[in-house]
Design a protein around this motif. Structure first.
Motif, mmCIF file in Angstrom:
data_model
loop_
_atom_site.group_PDB
_atom_site.id
_atom_site.type_symbol
_atom_site.label_atom_id
_atom_site.label_comp_id
_atom_site.label_asym_id
_atom_site.label_seq_id
_atom_site.Cartn_x
_atom_site.Cartn_y
_atom_site.Cartn_z
ATOM 1 N N LEU A 102 56.586 56.494 15.130
ATOM 2 C CA LEU A 102 57.088 57.645 15.875
ATOM 3 C C LEU A 102 56.150 58.819 15.608
ATOM 4 O O LEU A 102 56.355 59.589 14.673
ATOM 5 C CB LEU A 102 58.518 57.996 15.464
ATOM 6 C CG LEU A 102 59.167 59.153 16.233
ATOM 7 C CD1 LEU A 102 59.198 58.864 17.728
ATOM 8 C CD2 LEU A 102 60.579 59.417 15.720
ATOM 9 N N PRO A 103 55.090 58.958 16.401
ATOM 10 C CA PRO A 103 54.092 59.994 16.130
ATOM 11 C C PRO A 103 54.652 61.398 16.306
ATOM 12 O O PRO A 103 55.487 61.654 17.182
ATOM 13 C CB PRO A 103 52.992 59.701 17.151
ATOM 14 C CG PRO A 103 53.659 58.906 18.222
ATOM 15 C CD PRO A 103 54.761 58.145 17.570
ATOM 16 N N ALA A 141 57.887 58.321 24.617
ATOM 17 C CA ALA A 141 58.532 59.613 24.830
ATOM 18 C C ALA A 141 57.853 60.709 24.017
ATOM 19 O O ALA A 141 57.692 61.840 24.486
ATOM 20 C CB ALA A 141 60.010 59.528 24.464
ATOM 21 N N ALA A 142 57.438 60.384 22.797
ATOM 22 C CA ALA A 142 56.734 61.364 21.963
ATOM 23 C C ALA A 142 55.413 61.762 22.602
ATOM 24 O O ALA A 142 55.031 62.940 22.607
ATOM 25 C CB ALA A 142 56.502 60.793 20.569
ATOM 26 N N ALA A 143 54.692 60.769 23.153
ATOM 27 C CA ALA A 143 53.419 61.066 23.807
ATOM 28 C C ALA A 143 53.625 61.930 25.043
ATOM 29 O O ALA A 143 52.894 62.914 25.263
ATOM 30 C CB ALA A 143 52.706 59.763 24.176
ATOM 31 N N LEU A 174 62.335 62.269 28.249
ATOM 32 C CA LEU A 174 63.125 61.039 28.235
ATOM 33 C C LEU A 174 62.424 60.011 29.108
ATOM 34 O O LEU A 174 62.128 60.274 30.276
ATOM 35 C CB LEU A 174 64.533 61.310 28.782
ATOM 36 C CG LEU A 174 65.491 60.126 28.825
ATOM 37 C CD1 LEU A 174 65.891 59.704 27.408
ATOM 38 C CD2 LEU A 174 66.729 60.462 29.651
ATOM 39 N N VAL A 175 62.160 58.814 28.538
ATOM 40 C CA VAL A 175 61.480 57.772 29.305
ATOM 41 C C VAL A 175 62.344 56.541 29.544
ATOM 42 O O VAL A 175 62.074 55.770 30.468
ATOM 43 C CB VAL A 175 60.164 57.337 28.624
ATOM 44 C CG1 VAL A 175 59.185 58.505 28.539
ATOM 45 C CG2 VAL A 175 60.420 56.738 27.243
ATOM 46 N N GLY A 176 63.360 56.319 28.733
ATOM 47 C CA GLY A 176 64.170 55.111 28.862
ATOM 48 C C GLY A 176 65.634 55.383 29.061
ATOM 49 O O GLY A 176 66.194 55.141 30.129
#
Length: 224
Positions: A28-29, A59-61, A120-122
């Protein structure tokens, strides 16, 4: 197009990506973990960031691209297994996803974020923090009421088409499955709610939460 690979944690690296510039970061970057990759992307034409990891890493990216005003950078996703994001956007996994990350084209997608500035991606899930997890409050999708009172919980999912998101009460109806409402924004008010975004639980309970379409799209890589 110049792809740069961000390998998150112990995610396996498909063969098609092993000859590319690679940066290893935590599963989790966080903000500083993107510095080297972003510096490299700024030196190339048609930059593309390939995220090898899970939905939380993607999502972090996307959150970092949004916050740093780099949404012109294309994002490719290479998860090992099916995830909520691959389901939401119809994406591939493993070696097939890696091949697409190298040769596919990017399309603009509605960018869904929340009021904390997190993309939010998922899927987002919201439950109550008391009474066996039941969620008490009221939620609207645009001008339509999703629920008022107490429900088992709620789910929010981004969509590749406009208006950008859909939401449902986390309880199947007797007939027809979930009742989904689509819109540009969803708002929740609750005495106390537990929010989980793309598998990452918010450290504190919230009384209000809003997810909505950002004023810019993001560029997601798809197969031809």
């Amino acid at each position: 197009m110049t792809p740069i690979v961000l390998k998150c944690g112990d995610a396996p690296l498909p063969l098609a990506l092993r000859s590319l510039d690679l940066f290893n970061v935590p599963a989790l970057p966080e903000k500083s973990d993107f510095d080297e990759a972003f510096a490299k992307l700024e030196t190339v034409e048609q930059p593309r960031l390939v995220v090898v990891g899970d939905d939380a890493a993607l999502a972090a990216a996307l959150t970092r691209l949004m916050r740093s005003e780099r949404l012109h950078i294309e994002l490719a996703y290479v998860p090992e297994e099916r995830t909520e994001a691959t389901h939401a956007y119809g994406l591939r996994t493993g070696s097939k996803a890696a091949a697409i990350a190298v040769s596919g084209g990017a399309r603009p997608m509605p960018l869904i974020r929340d009021d904390a500035g997190i993309a939010l991606v998922g899927e987002a899930r919201i439950y109550g923090s008391e009474h066996a997890g039941e969620l008490t409050g009221e939620a609207y999708v645009d001008n339509d009421r999703l629920f008022s009172g107490t429900v088992p919980g709620m789910r929010i999912v981004p969509t590749p088409e406009l208006p950008g998101l859909r939401a449902t009460v986390d309880k199947r109806r007797w007939f027809g499955g979930h009742r989904w409402l689509t819109g540009r924004a969803v708002q929740l008010g609750s005495p106390s709610a537990v929010l989980t975004r793309d598998g990452v639980r918010n450290p504190r309970a919230v009384k209000r939460s809003t997810f909505y379409r950002h004023d810019q799209d993001w560029l997601l890589v798809f197969g031809s």
